[in-house]
Motif scaffolding. Structure first.
Motif, PDB file in Angstrom:
ATOM      1  N   LEU A 159       0.808  -1.217   0.000  1.00 32.90           N
ATOM      2  CA  LEU A 159       0.000   0.000   0.000  1.00 32.90           C
ATOM      3  C   LEU A 159       0.843   1.270   0.000  1.00 32.90           C
ATOM      4  N   ILE A 160       2.156   1.117  -0.112  1.00 31.53           N
ATOM      5  CA  ILE A 160       3.054   2.279  -0.129  1.00 31.53           C
ATOM      6  C   ILE A 160       3.370   2.658  -1.571  1.00 31.53           C
ATOM      7  N   HIS A 161       2.888   3.796  -1.993  1.00 33.08           N
ATOM      8  CA  HIS A 161       3.120   4.262  -3.362  1.00 33.08           C
ATOM      9  C   HIS A 161       4.549   4.794  -3.504  1.00 33.08           C
ATOM     10  N   PRO A 162       5.158   4.629  -4.684  1.00 33.23           N
ATOM     11  CA  PRO A 162       6.528   5.117  -4.893  1.00 33.23           C
ATOM     12  C   PRO A 162       6.715   6.597  -4.565  1.00 33.23           C
ATOM     13  N   SER A 163       5.669   7.404  -4.726  1.00 34.95           N
ATOM     14  CA  SER A 163       5.795   8.840  -4.454  1.00 34.95           C
ATOM     15  C   SER A 163       6.171   9.105  -3.001  1.00 34.95           C
ATOM     16  N   TYR A 164       5.670   8.276  -2.092  1.00 34.11           N
ATOM     17  CA  TYR A 164       5.981   8.429  -0.668  1.00 34.11           C
ATOM     18  C   TYR A 164       7.462   8.152  -0.418  1.00 34.11           C
ATOM     19  N   ALA A 165       7.951   7.058  -0.990  1.00 35.85           N
ATOM     20  CA  ALA A 165       9.362   6.699  -0.823  1.00 35.85           C
ATOM     21  C   ALA A 165      10.264   7.723  -1.501  1.00 35.85           C
ATOM     22  N   TYR A 166       9.850   8.182  -2.667  1.00 31.51           N
ATOM     23  CA  TYR A 166      10.650   9.144  -3.432  1.00 31.51           C
ATOM     24  C   TYR A 166      10.833  10.445  -2.652  1.00 31.51           C
ATOM     25  N   GLU A 167       9.762  10.945  -2.060  1.00 34.54           N
ATOM     26  CA  GLU A 167       9.832  12.204  -1.322  1.00 34.54           C
ATOM     27  C   GLU A 167      10.722  12.103  -0.083  1.00 34.54           C
ATOM     28  N   ARG A 168      10.870  10.893   0.440  1.00 42.60           N
ATOM     29  CA  ARG A 168      11.653  10.703   1.660  1.00 42.60           C
ATOM     30  C   ARG A 168      13.016  10.077   1.414  1.00 42.60           C
ATOM     31  N   GLY A 169      13.347   9.879   0.155  1.00 44.43           N
ATOM     32  CA  GLY A 169      14.641   9.311  -0.178  1.00 44.43           C
ATOM     33  C   GLY A 169      14.811   7.877   0.278  1.00 44.43           C
ATOM     34  N   LEU A 170      13.704   7.120   0.331  1.00 47.39           N
ATOM     35  CA  LEU A 170      13.747   5.729   0.770  1.00 47.39           C
ATOM     36  C   LEU A 170      14.093   4.814  -0.398  1.00 47.39           C
ATOM     37  N   PRO A 171      14.679   3.648  -0.138  1.00 45.97           N
ATOM     38  CA  PRO A 171      15.063   2.726  -1.219  1.00 45.97           C
ATOM     39  C   PRO A 171      13.855   2.117  -1.922  1.00 45.97           C
ATOM     40  N   HIS A 172      14.099   1.556  -3.103  1.00 47.20           N
ATOM     41  CA  HIS A 172      13.010   1.038  -3.931  1.00 47.20           C
ATOM     42  C   HIS A 172      12.304  -0.165  -3.314  1.00 47.20           C
ATOM     43  N   ASN A 173      12.971  -0.869  -2.408  1.00 51.46           N
ATOM     44  CA  ASN A 173      12.333  -2.055  -1.828  1.00 51.46           C
ATOM     45  C   ASN A 173      11.394  -1.720  -0.673  1.00 51.46           C
ATOM     46  N   VAL A 174      11.131  -0.428  -0.475  1.00 53.31           N
ATOM     47  CA  VAL A 174      10.181  -0.005   0.557  1.00 53.31           C
ATOM     48  C   VAL A 174       8.776   0.125  -0.028  1.00 53.31           C
ATOM     49  N   HIS A 175       8.681   0.587  -1.281  1.00 51.36           N
ATOM     50  CA  HIS A 175       7.359   0.821  -1.869  1.00 51.36           C
ATOM     51  C   HIS A 175       6.840  -0.419  -2.600  1.00 51.36           C
ATOM     52  N   ASN A 176       5.735  -0.272  -3.309  1.00 51.47           N
ATOM     53  CA  ASN A 176       4.999  -1.446  -3.793  1.00 51.47           C
ATOM     54  C   ASN A 176       5.255  -1.867  -5.238  1.00 51.47           C
ATOM     55  N   GLN A 177       6.204  -1.250  -5.932  1.00 50.64           N
ATOM     56  CA  GLN A 177       6.365  -1.570  -7.349  1.00 50.64           C
ATOM     57  C   GLN A 177       6.828  -3.001  -7.606  1.00 50.64           C
ATOM     58  N   ARG A 178       7.693  -3.531  -6.774  1.00 50.48           N
ATOM     59  CA  ARG A 178       8.139  -4.921  -6.961  1.00 50.48           C
ATOM     60  C   ARG A 178       6.980  -5.893  -6.724  1.00 50.48           C
ATOM     61  N   LEU A 179       6.161  -5.599  -5.723  1.00 45.90           N
ATOM     62  CA  LEU A 179       4.986  -6.433  -5.469  1.00 45.90           C
ATOM     63  C   LEU A 179       3.977  -6.311  -6.608  1.00 45.90           C
ATOM     64  N   GLU A 180       3.878  -5.129  -7.177  1.00 47.52           N
ATOM     65  CA  GLU A 180       2.998  -4.917  -8.330  1.00 47.52           C
ATOM     66  C   GLU A 180       3.448  -5.788  -9.502  1.00 47.52           C
ATOM     67  N   PHE A 181       4.757  -5.830  -9.735  1.00 47.70           N
ATOM     68  CA  PHE A 181       5.333  -6.662 -10.797  1.00 47.70           C
ATOM     69  C   PHE A 181       4.952  -8.128 -10.601  1.00 47.70           C
ATOM     70  N   LEU A 182       5.101  -8.613  -9.376  1.00 49.25           N
ATOM     71  CA  LEU A 182       4.770 -10.002  -9.076  1.00 49.25           C
ATOM     72  C   LEU A 182       3.268 -10.237  -9.179  1.00 49.25           C
ATOM     73  N   GLY A 183       2.494  -9.322  -8.624  1.00 48.45           N
ATOM     74  CA  GLY A 183       1.044  -9.476  -8.630  1.00 48.45           C
ATOM     75  C   GLY A 183       0.460  -9.511 -10.026  1.00 48.45           C
ATOM     76  N   ASP A 184       1.031  -8.747 -10.925  1.00 48.46           N
ATOM     77  CA  ASP A 184       0.585  -8.740 -12.321  1.00 48.46           C
ATOM     78  C   ASP A 184       0.708 -10.140 -12.921  1.00 48.46           C
ATOM     79  N   ALA A 185       1.842 -10.799 -12.658  1.00 45.40           N
ATOM     80  CA  ALA A 185       2.071 -12.146 -13.192  1.00 45.40           C
ATOM     81  C   ALA A 185       1.147 -13.172 -12.539  1.00 45.40           C
ATOM     82  N   VAL A 186       0.977 -13.073 -11.226  1.00 48.38           N
ATOM     83  CA  VAL A 186       0.104 -14.006 -10.501  1.00 48.38           C
ATOM     84  C   VAL A 186      -1.340 -13.856 -10.973  1.00 48.38           C
ATOM     85  N   LEU A 187      -1.779 -12.623 -11.103  1.00 53.97           N
ATOM     86  CA  LEU A 187      -3.148 -12.351 -11.548  1.00 53.97           C
ATOM     87  C   LEU A 187      -3.391 -12.908 -12.944  1.00 53.97           C
ATOM     88  N   GLU A 188      -2.440 -12.694 -13.840  1.00 52.17           N
ATOM     89  CA  GLU A 188      -2.594 -13.179 -15.210  1.00 52.17           C
ATOM     90  C   GLU A 188      -2.660 -14.704 -15.253  1.00 52.17           C
TER      91      GLU A 188
END
Length: 241
Positions: A32-61
């Motif tokens: 539930l953490i959007h990349p914009s939140y991590a980006y504004e705080r300088g947090l690493p990419h493994n904090v937000h949800n894009q990697r889970l989105e990548f996986l979820g897309d494949a699982v859903l399909e």
């Protein structure tokens, strides 16, 4: 990311809505953490949800593909592909997110908050895919499969009744191929915004003529928007029905 008691209570309420209890609430929170939140705080990419989105897309399909393969034995490969695209399109996923009130539980950046990010189709669709990815990792294929099939019952019913018609690209292609075999092309003519919040501008061309222009938070969304504009243009000129 540390989860305080207030956030834990929010996530418990979401679990009730989902009908699924997570063993690791941290992965639900990450979904539930959007990349914009991590980006504004300088947090690493493994904090937000894009990697889970990548996986979820494949699982859903995979789950949707197997489901409709078994449920519609008379469909050809092409028909199954079109049907699946209709079910898992951005609009359908965003609608499911709204049914689950996912927007209320998202953690987004200030910029997204100001511009109504919690209601954006692309953001909600991405969150749904991230949720699927998190559920798969935490509870396994059986649980996430049951969840998806339950939530998609209404989507399938609408598709069967012909009430889902947002695959404008496919419709446009089918209509124009009846007129001429000339290829339809989609070109990104401009991109605006930072990497985590881009807007894409697309033109759809046929026979060297621009039929429509569109924009969106993803290339797919922009292409669909351009195709929709092209259909409107062609119908207004009675080129297609």
């Amino acid at each position: 990311m540390v989860i305080d008691e207030k956030r834990k209570e929010q996530l418990r309420k979401l679990e009730e809505i989902l009908g699924v209890n997570f063993e690791n609430v941290n992965i639900l929170n990450q979904a539930l953490i959007h990349p914009s939140y991590a980006y504004e705080r300088g947090l690493p990419h493994n904090v937000h949800n894009q990697r889970l989105e990548f996986l979820g897309d494949a699982v859903l399909e995979l789950i949707i593909s197997e489901w409709i393969y078994k449920e519609y034995p008379n469909y050809t490969e092409g028909e199954l592909t079109k049907f699946r695209a209709l079910l898992v399109c951005e609009e359908s996923l965003a609608a499911l997110s709204r049914e689950l009130n996912l927007g209320d539980y998202l953690i987004i950046g200030k910029g997204e908050e100001v511009t109504g990010g919690r209601k954006k189709e692309s953001l909600l669709a991405d969150a749904f895919e991230a949720l699927v990815g998190a559920m798969y990792l935490d509870r396994g294929m059986e649980v996430v499969s049951n969840f998806i099939k339950d939530k998609f019952k209404s989507v399938v019913a609408k598709a069967e009744a012909g009430k889902l018609s947002n695959d404008y690209k496919t419709f446009l292609q089918e209509m124009l191929q009846r007129i001429s075999p000339d290829k339809i092309t989609y070109n990104v003519v401009k991109e605006e915004g930072p990497d985590h919040d881009k807007t894409f501008f697309v033109e759809v061309t046929w026979k060297d003529n621009v039929l429509g222009k569109g924009c969106g938070k993803s290339k797919k969304e922009a292409e669909q928007d351009a195709a929709k504009a092209a259909i409107r243009f062609l119908k207004n000129r009675n080129i297609i029905k």
